[in-house]
Design a protein around this motif. Structure first.
Motif, PDB file in Angstrom:
ATOM      1  N   GLU A 599     -21.235 -38.083  23.031  1.00 57.53           N
ATOM      2  CA  GLU A 599     -20.792 -37.708  21.679  1.00 57.53           C
ATOM      3  C   GLU A 599     -20.052 -36.385  21.724  1.00 57.53           C
ATOM      4  O   GLU A 599     -19.007 -36.214  21.079  1.00 57.53           O
ATOM      5  CB  GLU A 599     -22.007 -37.604  20.746  1.00 57.53           C
ATOM      6  CG  GLU A 599     -22.690 -38.919  20.440  1.00 57.53           C
ATOM      7  CD  GLU A 599     -21.957 -39.721  19.379  1.00 57.53           C
ATOM      8  OE1 GLU A 599     -20.918 -39.235  18.884  1.00 57.53           O
ATOM      9  OE2 GLU A 599     -22.410 -40.835  19.055  1.00 57.53           O
ATOM     10  N   ALA A 602     -16.669 -36.697  23.682  1.00 62.07           N
ATOM     11  CA  ALA A 602     -15.613 -37.364  22.908  1.00 62.07           C
ATOM     12  C   ALA A 602     -14.857 -36.396  22.004  1.00 62.07           C
ATOM     13  O   ALA A 602     -13.720 -36.670  21.600  1.00 62.07           O
ATOM     14  CB  ALA A 602     -16.219 -38.492  22.072  1.00 62.07           C
ATOM     15  N   LYS A 603     -15.479 -35.258  21.701  1.00 59.76           N
ATOM     16  CA  LYS A 603     -14.825 -34.252  20.853  1.00 59.76           C
ATOM     17  C   LYS A 603     -13.911 -33.327  21.653  1.00 59.76           C
ATOM     18  O   LYS A 603     -13.168 -32.539  21.065  1.00 59.76           O
ATOM     19  CB  LYS A 603     -15.887 -33.430  20.122  1.00 59.76           C
ATOM     20  CG  LYS A 603     -16.731 -34.278  19.167  1.00 59.76           C
ATOM     21  CD  LYS A 603     -17.871 -33.478  18.549  1.00 59.76           C
ATOM     22  CE  LYS A 603     -18.726 -34.373  17.645  1.00 59.76           C
ATOM     23  NZ  LYS A 603     -19.876 -33.647  17.054  1.00 59.76           N
ATOM     24  N   THR A 605     -10.971 -33.287  22.981  1.00 67.65           N
ATOM     25  CA  THR A 605      -9.741 -34.082  22.921  1.00 67.65           C
ATOM     26  C   THR A 605      -8.696 -33.673  23.957  1.00 67.65           C
ATOM     27  O   THR A 605      -7.762 -34.432  24.217  1.00 67.65           O
ATOM     28  CB  THR A 605      -9.135 -33.993  21.516  1.00 67.65           C
ATOM     29  OG1 THR A 605      -8.982 -32.602  21.162  1.00 67.65           O
ATOM     30  CG2 THR A 605     -10.035 -34.676  20.504  1.00 67.65           C
ATOM     31  N   LYS A 624     -17.538 -44.171  24.359  1.00 64.83           N
ATOM     32  CA  LYS A 624     -17.143 -42.974  23.612  1.00 64.83           C
ATOM     33  C   LYS A 624     -16.118 -42.152  24.388  1.00 64.83           C
ATOM     34  O   LYS A 624     -15.187 -41.591  23.825  1.00 64.83           O
ATOM     35  CB  LYS A 624     -18.388 -42.135  23.316  1.00 64.83           C
ATOM     36  CG  LYS A 624     -19.431 -42.894  22.493  1.00 64.83           C
ATOM     37  CD  LYS A 624     -20.769 -42.172  22.466  1.00 64.83           C
ATOM     38  CE  LYS A 624     -21.837 -42.996  21.751  1.00 64.83           C
ATOM     39  NZ  LYS A 624     -23.174 -42.368  21.837  1.00 64.83           N
ATOM     40  N   ILE A 625     -16.289 -42.111  25.701  1.00 63.04           N
ATOM     41  CA  ILE A 625     -15.362 -41.348  26.542  1.00 63.04           C
ATOM     42  C   ILE A 625     -13.971 -41.978  26.545  1.00 63.04           C
ATOM     43  O   ILE A 625     -12.958 -41.297  26.736  1.00 63.04           O
ATOM     44  CB  ILE A 625     -15.926 -41.265  27.978  1.00 63.04           C
ATOM     45  CG1 ILE A 625     -17.205 -40.412  27.978  1.00 63.04           C
ATOM     46  CG2 ILE A 625     -14.916 -40.695  28.951  1.00 63.04           C
ATOM     47  CD1 ILE A 625     -17.958 -40.434  29.284  1.00 63.04           C
ATOM     48  N   THR A 627     -12.113 -42.749  24.312  1.00 64.14           N
ATOM     49  CA  THR A 627     -11.213 -42.251  23.268  1.00 64.14           C
ATOM     50  C   THR A 627     -10.400 -41.044  23.732  1.00 64.14           C
ATOM     51  O   THR A 627      -9.498 -40.606  23.026  1.00 64.14           O
ATOM     52  CB  THR A 627     -12.026 -41.849  22.027  1.00 64.14           C
ATOM     53  OG1 THR A 627     -12.932 -40.792  22.374  1.00 64.14           O
ATOM     54  CG2 THR A 627     -12.819 -43.033  21.501  1.00 64.14           C
ATOM     55  N   LEU A 628     -10.721 -40.504  24.931  1.00 64.40           N
ATOM     56  CA  LEU A 628     -10.053 -39.290  25.426  1.00 64.40           C
ATOM     57  C   LEU A 628      -8.701 -39.654  26.026  1.00 64.40           C
ATOM     58  O   LEU A 628      -8.605 -40.122  27.156  1.00 64.40           O
ATOM     59  CB  LEU A 628     -10.947 -38.595  26.455  1.00 64.40           C
ATOM     60  CG  LEU A 628     -12.309 -38.126  25.928  1.00 64.40           C
ATOM     61  CD1 LEU A 628     -13.167 -37.603  27.074  1.00 64.40           C
ATOM     62  CD2 LEU A 628     -12.122 -37.056  24.860  1.00 64.40           C
TER      63      LEU A 628
END
Length: 772
Positions: A599, A602-603, A605, A624-625, A627-628
């Motif tokens: 989590e 994932a932030k 960026t 979740k990863i 999304t990078l």
């Protein structure tokens, strides 16, 4: 900024010594060694003769203090290397080093040492290397080192030593290289632009047509009779894969592999480099077989690797006695190695060479097959291709521009266009000296040892290949022109082969560049953000982890928990959430982070590189990863990820390298993901079946057929009928003998999922964790 501890990089291959050469152990001294090693620190011989020892507290750095040095007192005169980096040793503790009169190397980086502690080093007359990076030493302290006349390398990055202090010390130690790192003042220096002379066009030299390839797997008997296994088979493999770091000039870990005597002598460790007749007990083979992401794997993971065929040839040579004179025919090639020998030796035995292996690329095994098949450069393409635009610029784009481009310009150096390349950066040496590649800083940095702080590209980035280096040297040697075509400049055979590979698919389309996910430059931190970064950095450092700028000219951050793996988990990672967008490199290897920590990840960026090896990350976290979008490197070694998990990574469009050794990922899953992300390379390691195949004993030679009976002698068939049986018995005996050395191999194959076991077999000391 990156820093590589040279002591870690000195973990190289071992010295050769017979049992008769080893001195009888001193029980009292052995007790000292055992006592030190029992603490988790390491005191071990530099060579097999036991005359010199090295000490490192790397594995216990966070708890090691002055008291730990007291145990070294009885061994003081034998210690030549000490690594106290990141320990809690103080100025007072350095008094324990004063009796070490033979000390040549000392690491004190990232300790609390001040000027007062350097008083204890004044008597170390043999000291050649001293690292004081990130200590509290100032100009006053540096002058205390003026009496160390043998000092050759002194590192003073991020200390209180000024340029004036360095100049004063340099006057007293003219032979020492004093490295203080980059400063804003350095970046502000103007750099003269080198003029580019006009290059006279020359007609391309006529090239001989490549010889027709010999049918695969068939070794010419005449060639086999002339070719010497060591000189014509083994030496070229070592020249191509090992000698750049372990040669006549450069000898990492005191290991040289450029000639037979050096190979048999070994390097600075206790295990034997080559054990004739026993490839599985030879450290040379043990290091090659380690997982590629293991610190001790050889060659390093960013260098060209030993192929399965080359490994088979090395094993065959060692199993047959590791001779430097036996011919290929006399060594009796097995069916496993004969195809590789046929490709390597081709139709003719290699021409005689001097004792030292020639460095001509044509002698290297990699050039044999590909060059014959693809090494012909199309004249039409050569006439249109511009050397700088179509050959040199793509190399720069792939290996240099990420750190030295239009936006990011470390050391005020930009390599994204011709004018910037010729201008250079903030150092005094000229980046490109037209006509003189050996004086060009660009090539000098590439040619430095990979573990050197100034080597470029950095050791954890894709390296310049030998072919690319040859092209760069050729371009500079011939004038470093921006407009000359390939056809206008004479190319040597090795350069032509490299050009054929680069231009084999035709010229790139106009304006085409290496794809990038995002070229946007990060906005400078506001005062509020700087304060926030400072507060969180303090919290991370309190955990014994590290959060610092990736380089001196950027505010983007790098996290490493190498010294806090036992207590760094999801909650600790969450501390970074307020500044997540500023973090671009994260190393969580061996930490307690789980899927819940994804989590926070994932932030991040802007994240480009992520180490999750040996963590509890699973498929759920990968979703979740994925999304990078800027993520380029991901290491999942030793995790519980599967094909289903990595399939989600198709959303990470920038991914270029993915390591999935010892996971549930299959080759089919890896191939499927590579098909969705062009440019991605998924490394799945070797399967148990592949390891078993590589380590299987060579098969027995089939019995020779019985000769046809002569018609005049009716008894002959009966007499000859016994011959195949006799040869069969002999063949079984030979097979039994051949099976003896690799007896432990099936066990190795069985334990392929335990790299630590392989590593323990390869060397006596436990593996050191990776440096930041």
């Amino acid at each position: 900024m990156r820093f590589c501890h040279s002591l870690i990089c000195l973990l190289a291959l071992a010295s050769f010594a017979t049992a008769a050469d080893k001195p009888a152990p001193d029980p009292a001294f052995k007790a000292v060694v055992d006592k030190v090693n029992a603490t988790g620190a390491s005191l071990m011989p530099v060579a097999a003769d036991g005359k010199a020892y090295r000490f490192t507290a790397l594995n216990v750095a966070k708890d090691f203090n002055d008291a730990g040095l007291a145990a070294l007192a009885p061994a003081a005169e034998k210690i030549t290397s000490v690594d106290l980096a990141r320990t809690k040793v103080t100025d007072a503790g350095l008094a324990a080093l004063a009796p070490m009169k033979n000390l040549t190397e000392l690491h004190l980086e990232n300790t609390g040492i001040t000027d007062a502690g350097l008083d204890h080093l004044k008597g170390l007359a043999a000291l050649e290397y001293l690292n004081l990076y990130n200590t509290k030493v100032t100009d006053a302290g540096a002058q205390k080192l003026a009496g160390l006349t043998k000092l050759k390398a002194l590192y003073l990055w991020q200390t209180g030593v000024t340029k004036a202090g360095v100049a004063q010390l340099k006057a007293k130690l003219p032979g020492a290289q004093i490295n203080t790192g980059w400063t804003a003042e350095d970046d502000a220096k103007p750099v003269a632009v080198a003029a580019t002379p006009v290059v006279a066009e020359a007609k391309p030299a006529a090239k001989a047509a490549p010889a027709a390839a010999k049918p695969a797997g068939k070794l010419d008997a005449a060639v086999a009779a002339k070719a010497v296994v060591y000189k014509d088979v083994i030496a070229p493999i070592l020249e191509a894969k090992c000698v750049s770091c372990h040669g006549a000039e450069k000898k990492k870990g005191k290991l040289q592999l450029h000639d037979f005597a050096s190979i048999m002598k070994g390097g600075s460790e206790g295990d034997v480099n080559v054990v004739p007749g026993k490839p599985d007990e030879s450290l040379l083979i043990g290091r090659i077989k380690l997982p590629e992401d293991d610190d001790d794997h050889m060659p390093p993971s960013d260098e060209p690797q030993v192929t399965k065929e080359e490994l088979a040839l090395l094993r065959w040579w060692i199993a047959g006695g590791a001779s430097d004179t036996v011919t290929v025919a006399a060594a009796k090639p097995t069916p496993e190695v004969e195809p590789a020998l046929a490709v390597l030796l081709g139709k003719e035995a290699p021409a005689a060479k001097p004792a030292a292996v020639a460095k001509a690329p044509a002698a290297k095994p990699k050039a044999a097959a590909p060059v014959a098949a693809k090494g012909k450069l199309d004249p039409a393409i050569a006439a249109k291709a511009v050397i700088y635009k179509d050959v040199i610029a793509p190399i720069m784009e792939a290996k240099c521009v990420s750190c030295h481009g239009a936006e990011k310009k470390k050391g005020k150096l930009q390599l994204h266009d011709f004018a910037s390349i010729m201008k250079g950066g903030s150092e005094g040496d000229v980046n490109v000296v037209v006509g003189k590649p050996e004086e060009s800083l660009l090539l000098e940095r590439i040619n430095l040892p990979v573990d050197d702080d100034d080597h470029m590209p950095p050791s954890d980035e894709p390296q310049v290949t030998k072919e690319e280096l040859a092209l760069l040297k050729w371009w500079i040697a011939n004038g470093a022109s921006e407009t000359a075509t390939v056809a206008s400049v004479k190319a040597t055979p090795d350069v032509e082969s490299a050009l054929a590979l680069v231009l084999g698919k035709g010229l790139p389309k106009a304006g085409a560049k290496v794809a990038k996910v995002d070229d946007s430059k990060p906005a400078p931190l506001t005062d509020a953000e700087k304060k926030q970064v400072a507060e969180i950095t303090a919290k991370i450092q309190a955990l014994n982890a590290s959060l610092m700028p990736l380089a001196q000219d950027t505010e983007q951050l790098r996290l490493s928990v190498i010294n806090a793996t036992d207590k760094f988990g999801d909650a600790e990672l969450a501390l970074l959430e307020p500044i997540a967008k500023h973090v671009i490199w994260v190393d969580l290897a061996r930490s307690k982070v789980t899927d819940a920590g994804a989590e926070t990840l994932a932030k991040m960026t802007a994240l480009e590189r992520l180490h999750l090896e040996n963590t509890k990350m699973s498929d759920a976290g990968l979703a979740k990863i994925a999304t990078l979008q800027k993520l380029e490197y991901l290491n999942l070694y030793g995790t519980k990820t599967t094909d289903a998990g990595i399939a989600a990574l198709a959303g990470a469009k920038g991914l270029k390298k993915l390591f999935v050794w010892q996971t549930g990922v299959t080759k089919a899953g890896a191939t499927a993901l590579e098909g969705k992300l062009p440019g991605l390379k998924v490394n799945v390691g070797l399967s148990e079946a592949e390891i078993a195949k590589l380590t299987a004993p060579p098969p027995a030679a089939p019995p020779a057929p019985a000769p046809a009976p002569a018609p005049a002698k009716k008894e002959e068939p009966k007499k000859d009928a016994a011959k195949p049986e006799a040869k069969k018995v002999e063949s079984k005996a030979e097979a039994k003998k051949a099976d003896a050395p690799p007896a432990a191999k099936p066990e190795a194959a069985k334990k392929a999922d335990a790299p630590a076991a392989e590593k323990a077999k390869a060397k006596p000391a436990p593996a050191a964790p990776k440096a930041d």
